[in-house]
Design a protein around this motif. Structure first.
Motif, mmCIF file in Angstrom:
data_model
loop_
_atom_site.group_PDB
_atom_site.id
_atom_site.type_symbol
_atom_site.label_atom_id
_atom_site.label_comp_id
_atom_site.label_asym_id
_atom_site.label_seq_id
_atom_site.Cartn_x
_atom_site.Cartn_y
_atom_site.Cartn_z
ATOM 1 N N LEU A 126 50.309 45.986 41.515
ATOM 2 C CA LEU A 126 50.799 44.794 40.815
ATOM 3 C C LEU A 126 49.734 43.723 40.680
ATOM 4 O O LEU A 126 49.819 42.883 39.778
ATOM 5 C CB LEU A 126 52.038 44.237 41.517
ATOM 6 N N GLN A 127 48.729 43.736 41.532
ATOM 7 C CA GLN A 127 47.652 42.747 41.422
ATOM 8 C C GLN A 127 46.956 42.825 40.064
ATOM 9 O O GLN A 127 46.407 41.848 39.582
ATOM 10 C CB GLN A 127 46.639 42.933 42.555
ATOM 11 N N PHE A 128 46.998 43.990 39.414
ATOM 12 C CA PHE A 128 46.367 44.164 38.111
ATOM 13 C C PHE A 128 47.252 43.686 36.965
ATOM 14 O O PHE A 128 46.818 43.622 35.823
ATOM 15 C CB PHE A 128 45.991 45.637 37.890
ATOM 16 N N PHE A 129 48.503 43.370 37.269
ATOM 17 C CA PHE A 129 49.471 42.943 36.251
ATOM 18 C C PHE A 129 49.949 41.513 36.460
ATOM 19 O O PHE A 129 50.975 41.129 35.927
ATOM 20 C CB PHE A 129 50.684 43.878 36.254
ATOM 21 N N GLY A 130 49.261 40.742 37.263
ATOM 22 C CA GLY A 130 49.620 39.351 37.432
ATOM 23 C C GLY A 130 50.158 38.980 38.792
ATOM 24 O O GLY A 130 50.570 37.847 39.008
ATOM 25 N N GLY A 131 50.208 39.918 39.726
ATOM 26 C CA GLY A 131 50.633 39.598 41.079
ATOM 27 C C GLY A 131 51.944 40.243 41.473
ATOM 28 O O GLY A 131 52.662 40.815 40.653
ATOM 29 N N GLU A 132 52.259 40.128 42.750
ATOM 30 C CA GLU A 132 53.425 40.798 43.321
ATOM 31 C C GLU A 132 54.758 40.316 42.772
ATOM 32 O O GLU A 132 55.761 41.022 42.875
ATOM 33 C CB GLU A 132 53.416 40.669 44.845
ATOM 34 N N SER A 133 54.802 39.144 42.170
ATOM 35 C CA SER A 133 56.076 38.637 41.651
ATOM 36 C C SER A 133 56.469 39.270 40.315
ATOM 37 O O SER A 133 57.576 39.071 39.838
ATOM 38 C CB SER A 133 56.013 37.115 41.502
#
Length: 135
Positions: free
Chosen positions: A53-60
């Motif tokens: 998820l870090q590659f897609f804008g973060g864990e949220s």
């Protein structure tokens, strides 16, 4: 435009990969410890860890094991035969509904993967359903 894949984000990467390999009979392509793909003839099921998820804008951006609106569907040659073959995999809470004829002409087996995502294995059995998938 073509639908190419559906990605499941999970904290149980190995468990989901093992489940879907058994379910589909397809060996996953494991590109990293955090990402794998199960490629079928028409589409790909991708499995990514929460670390991706870090590659897609973060864990949220996404949360694992929280799906309540999407069903991952696989068309199989004979759903009753797959049901019989997968009896060990379908123990406990994995089985939602045994093979059942649907009003739209598919015989469907509904189950849950280890994250609780709904999975439908189906075989078109009514003439109009068979035609729909052959066109």
């Amino acid at each position: 435009m073509n639908l190419m894949s559906v990605r499941i984000i999970t904290s149980k990467v190995d468990e989901l990969i093992n489940f879907y390999e058994k379910l589909t009979g397809v060996v996953a392509n494991r590109y990293t410890p955090d990402f794998a793909e199960i490629k079928t003839r028409k589409a790909t099921l991708a499995i990514g860890s929460v670390r991706t998820l870090q590659f897609f804008g973060g864990e949220s951006v996404a949360q694992p094991a929280c799906n309540r609106s999407v069903i991952v569907e696989f068309m199989v040659e004979d759903v009753q035969q797959r049901f019989d073959e997968l009896s060990e995999l379908l123990q406990g809470e994995h089985l939602v509904q045994p093979p059942t004829l649907m009003p739209w002409g598919n015989k469907s087996l509904l189950l849950r993967d280890p994250d609780g995502n709904l999975v439908n294995l189906f075989t078109p059995v009514a003439a109009e359903a068979i035609e729909r998938f052959n066109s």
